[in-house]
Design an enzyme around this catalytic site. Structure first.
Site, short mmCIF file in Angstrom:
data_model
loop_
_atom_site.label_atom_id
_atom_site.label_comp_id
_atom_site.label_asym_id
_atom_site.label_seq_id
_atom_site.Cartn_x
_atom_site.Cartn_y
_atom_site.Cartn_z
N THR A 12 0.81 -1.21 0.00
CA THR A 12 0.00 0.00 0.00
C THR A 12 0.84 1.26 0.00
OG1 THR A 12 -1.77 -1.16 1.16
CG2 THR A 12 -1.83 1.24 1.26
N ASP A 90 -0.35 -7.08 4.79
CA ASP A 90 -1.15 -8.29 5.01
C ASP A 90 -0.33 -9.47 5.50
OD1 ASP A 90 -3.46 -7.00 4.33
OD2 ASP A 90 -3.62 -7.84 2.31
#
Length: 325
Positions: A12, A90
């Site tokens: 991200t 993640d």
């Protein structure tokens, strides 16, 4: 001259919203991020290594193996003070734990990323990069194993986990709290990790180590499938102190007799597993059947460690000792 290497894997932190697709996609390069930091005091001596631009779910154990070799190579150089791996959040904790289990250098290794992409208000990527570089440059970070730095907090890769899908304060050591903080220019450590282990296993992997989450009424079909398809190791994310429904015992016994290593951890957020209960499927019954207690590790980290242990040709007793806290 002390230099810090930034290894960019994607995530991200390197994304912006794409209007045509309506969502965030990989956009920023390592140069884009490095240039933002250039000229800011301690950030003149950064080395950029662009490994990939992958979202976190794309990362595999094979990528972790490659990253471990890259990190080890950089840290062997005298002028390198530390390494920061810039990573999607993640599976960040798994890569961090993998590096903690294989990289032998005591120099600082930090993993960081961001929860917000560069198109969002409150983008945290640059702050996390700055904090990570500061932690790498601190002599107090030497010998503490692989660290995760997010939201101005420092956590051990051994303890930390992602706890929230959105919060900037998502990475937490639930049971023990952070090791320290970054407060402006100061890196402050509050505690050591008394149960910390740096495993220093050889950097080898296999694709036959699996993780199964236990739930009420689970069938033994999952275990039977893994046994029949060549599993080498299975981590059971068990109930409570390390217990499973009794119908699984037949398959567990079959797996152990076939030479498959089975490690028990808890699906609870905190606390270690222990062979307290002797009823069928209880922890004591399971250890009597040859299962190994996985301490306070969560399922995803226990799988990484078991995968490495099997790939290092450790026997049952050696694996049992590896997981013992």
């Amino acid at each position: 001259m002390n230099k810090v290497v930034l290894i960019f894997t994607g995530g991200t932190i390197a994304m912006k919203v794409d209007q045509s697709s309506g969502g965030a996609i990989p956009t920023l390069t390592s140069d884009d991020l490095i240039n933002t930091l250039s000229g800011l005091g301690d950030f003149n001596n950064l080395i950029a290594h662009e490994y990939s631009s992958m979202p976190s779910p794309f990362i595999t154990p094979n990528n972790m193996r490659e990253l471990a070799d890259i990190v080890e190579d950089y840290l062997s150089k005298d002028d390198i003070k530390g390494v920061t791996v810039v990573h999607g959040t993640d599976v960040l904790e798994e890569t961090a734990f993998y590096l903690n289990s294989t990289v032998k250098s005591n120099k600082p290794i930090v993993l960081t990323g961001s929860m917000k992409n560069a198109s969002e208000l409150g983008y945290d990527g640059l702050t996390n990069l700055v904090s990570s570089v500061k932690v790498c440059l601190s002599d107090e970070s030497i010998g503490r194993g692989v660290l995760v730095v997010m939201n101005d907090t420092i956590n051990s890769s051994y303890e930390v986990t992602k706890t929230h899908t959105l919060s900037l304060d998502t990475f937490k050591s639930i049971e023990f709290g952070p090791l320290g903080i970054i407060d402006q220019d100061e890196v402050i450590y509050y505690r050591n990790v008394s149960h910390f282990k740096k495993f220093s296993l050889d950097n080898k992997i296999n694709n036959q180590t699996h993780l199964v989450k236990i739930y009420a009424g689970i069938s033994n079909d999952y275990l039977e499938h893994l046994i029949n398809t060549g599993a080498k190791g299975i981590v059971l994310e068990a109930l409570g102190r390390g217990n499973v429904p009794p119908n699984l015992i037949t398959s567990i016994d079959k797996a152990v007799k076939a030479g498959i290593h089975i490690v028990l951890v808890s699906r609870c957020f905190a606390g270690r597993v222990l062979d307290t209960y002797a009823y069928p499927g209880g922890g004591k019954d399971l250890t009597n059947h040859g299962c190994i207690l996985g301490g306070s590790l969560n399922g995803q980290k226990a799988r990484i460690l078991l995968m490495l242990a099997i790939s290092n040709n450790l026997n049952h007793n050696e694996i049992k000792k590896l997981f013992k806290i």
